[in-house]
Motif scaffolding. Sequence first.
Motif, PDB file in Angstrom:
ATOM      1  N   GLY A  48      -1.239  -9.046  -4.393  1.00 49.21           N
ATOM      2  CA  GLY A  48      -0.965  -9.626  -3.080  1.00 49.21           C
ATOM      3  C   GLY A  48      -2.029 -10.622  -2.662  1.00 49.21           C
ATOM      4  O   GLY A  48      -1.723 -11.718  -2.171  1.00 49.21           O
ATOM      5  N   CYS A  49      -3.296 -10.254  -2.865  1.00 53.19           N
ATOM      6  CA  CYS A  49      -4.395 -11.185  -2.544  1.00 53.19           C
ATOM      7  C   CYS A  49      -4.315 -12.428  -3.404  1.00 53.19           C
ATOM      8  O   CYS A  49      -4.546 -13.541  -2.934  1.00 53.19           O
ATOM      9  N   TRP A  50      -3.974 -12.258  -4.679  1.00 54.20           N
ATOM     10  CA  TRP A  50      -3.905 -13.387  -5.591  1.00 54.20           C
ATOM     11  C   TRP A  50      -2.740 -14.314  -5.236  1.00 54.20           C
ATOM     12  O   TRP A  50      -2.839 -15.530  -5.349  1.00 54.20           O
ATOM     13  N   ILE A  51      -1.631 -13.740  -4.782  1.00 52.62           N
ATOM     14  CA  ILE A  51      -0.476 -14.558  -4.401  1.00 52.62           C
ATOM     15  C   ILE A  51      -0.781 -15.348  -3.134  1.00 52.62           C
ATOM     16  O   ILE A  51      -0.475 -16.537  -3.038  1.00 52.62           O
ATOM     17  N   ILE A  91       0.850  -1.194   0.000  1.00 49.27           N
ATOM     18  CA  ILE A  91       0.000   0.000   0.000  1.00 49.27           C
ATOM     19  C   ILE A  91       0.885   1.243   0.000  1.00 49.27           C
ATOM     20  O   ILE A  91       0.624   2.191  -0.719  1.00 49.27           O
ATOM     21  N   GLY A  92       1.956   1.202   0.795  1.00 47.49           N
ATOM     22  CA  GLY A  92       2.867   2.340   0.855  1.00 47.49           C
ATOM     23  C   GLY A  92       3.545   2.611  -0.471  1.00 47.49           C
ATOM     24  O   GLY A  92       3.847   3.754  -0.810  1.00 47.49           O
ATOM     25  N   GLN A 124      -1.623   1.289  -6.127  1.00 49.44           N
ATOM     26  CA  GLN A 124      -1.990   0.688  -4.842  1.00 49.44           C
ATOM     27  C   GLN A 124      -2.978  -0.464  -5.036  1.00 49.44           C
ATOM     28  O   GLN A 124      -2.818  -1.534  -4.456  1.00 49.44           O
ATOM     29  N   ASN A 125      -3.987  -0.273  -5.874  1.00 45.56           N
ATOM     30  CA  ASN A 125      -4.976  -1.320  -6.110  1.00 45.56           C
ATOM     31  C   ASN A 125      -4.397  -2.511  -6.856  1.00 45.56           C
ATOM     32  O   ASN A 125      -4.760  -3.654  -6.582  1.00 45.56           O
ATOM     33  N   ILE A 126      -3.496  -2.269  -7.791  1.00 44.67           N
ATOM     34  CA  ILE A 126      -2.842  -3.378  -8.503  1.00 44.67           C
ATOM     35  C   ILE A 126      -2.008  -4.200  -7.534  1.00 44.67           C
ATOM     36  O   ILE A 126      -2.064  -5.441  -7.540  1.00 44.67           O
TER      37      ILE A 126
END
Length: 195
Positions: free
Chosen positions: A36-39, A1-2, A29-31
Amino acid sequence: IGVGNVVVGITLAYFDFQIWALVFALITQNIIMTLGCWIYNPVKISFDYSRTVLKELLHFGGGMTLLSIFNYGAQQLDKIIVGKMSTMIRVGIYERAVYLMNIPVFIIGKLSDSILFSAISKVQHEEEKVKSIYLSALSLIGCVTATVSIFLFVFAKEMVLVLLGDNWLEVVPVLKLLLIVLFFRSVIKVTDAVV
């Protein structure tokens, strides 16, 4: 996010991208969050076509889209009417009164949305339970809204002074009048969660 906000946003702002620095920072940030969620929780993507699933999605999505359009129209219609009947100064006063009246509606709506949606989704196929939860929520929201309306009516002047300043005291009588519909705006939020 940072990375999105700090690295991309500040770097692009330094190179004078102006508002686009914020846009690209948000996109980055959204990408990163999506990757991250997908990993951490991989999802298999397939391109299977199901007429039943498509019909369900269009039915639900179409209904939600229409509800959003009508809800937006209902929220803006009063401003159009006031704008046709008044001067810009009066429209500004009315807009500020609506803003103040919507603060408790937003808070109550957010709470009811998150709690009710979760509760009702667990029993969505049991009509009597949904009806019971909905009526209980309406009763609770009614009591809370009535209390908040009375409190805001009594302290409308103080609320305007604290949130808007003494230049906006003309908002007070309009706000008091609008507090009459506070209950109905809150009920719409509860009904939205059920729908």
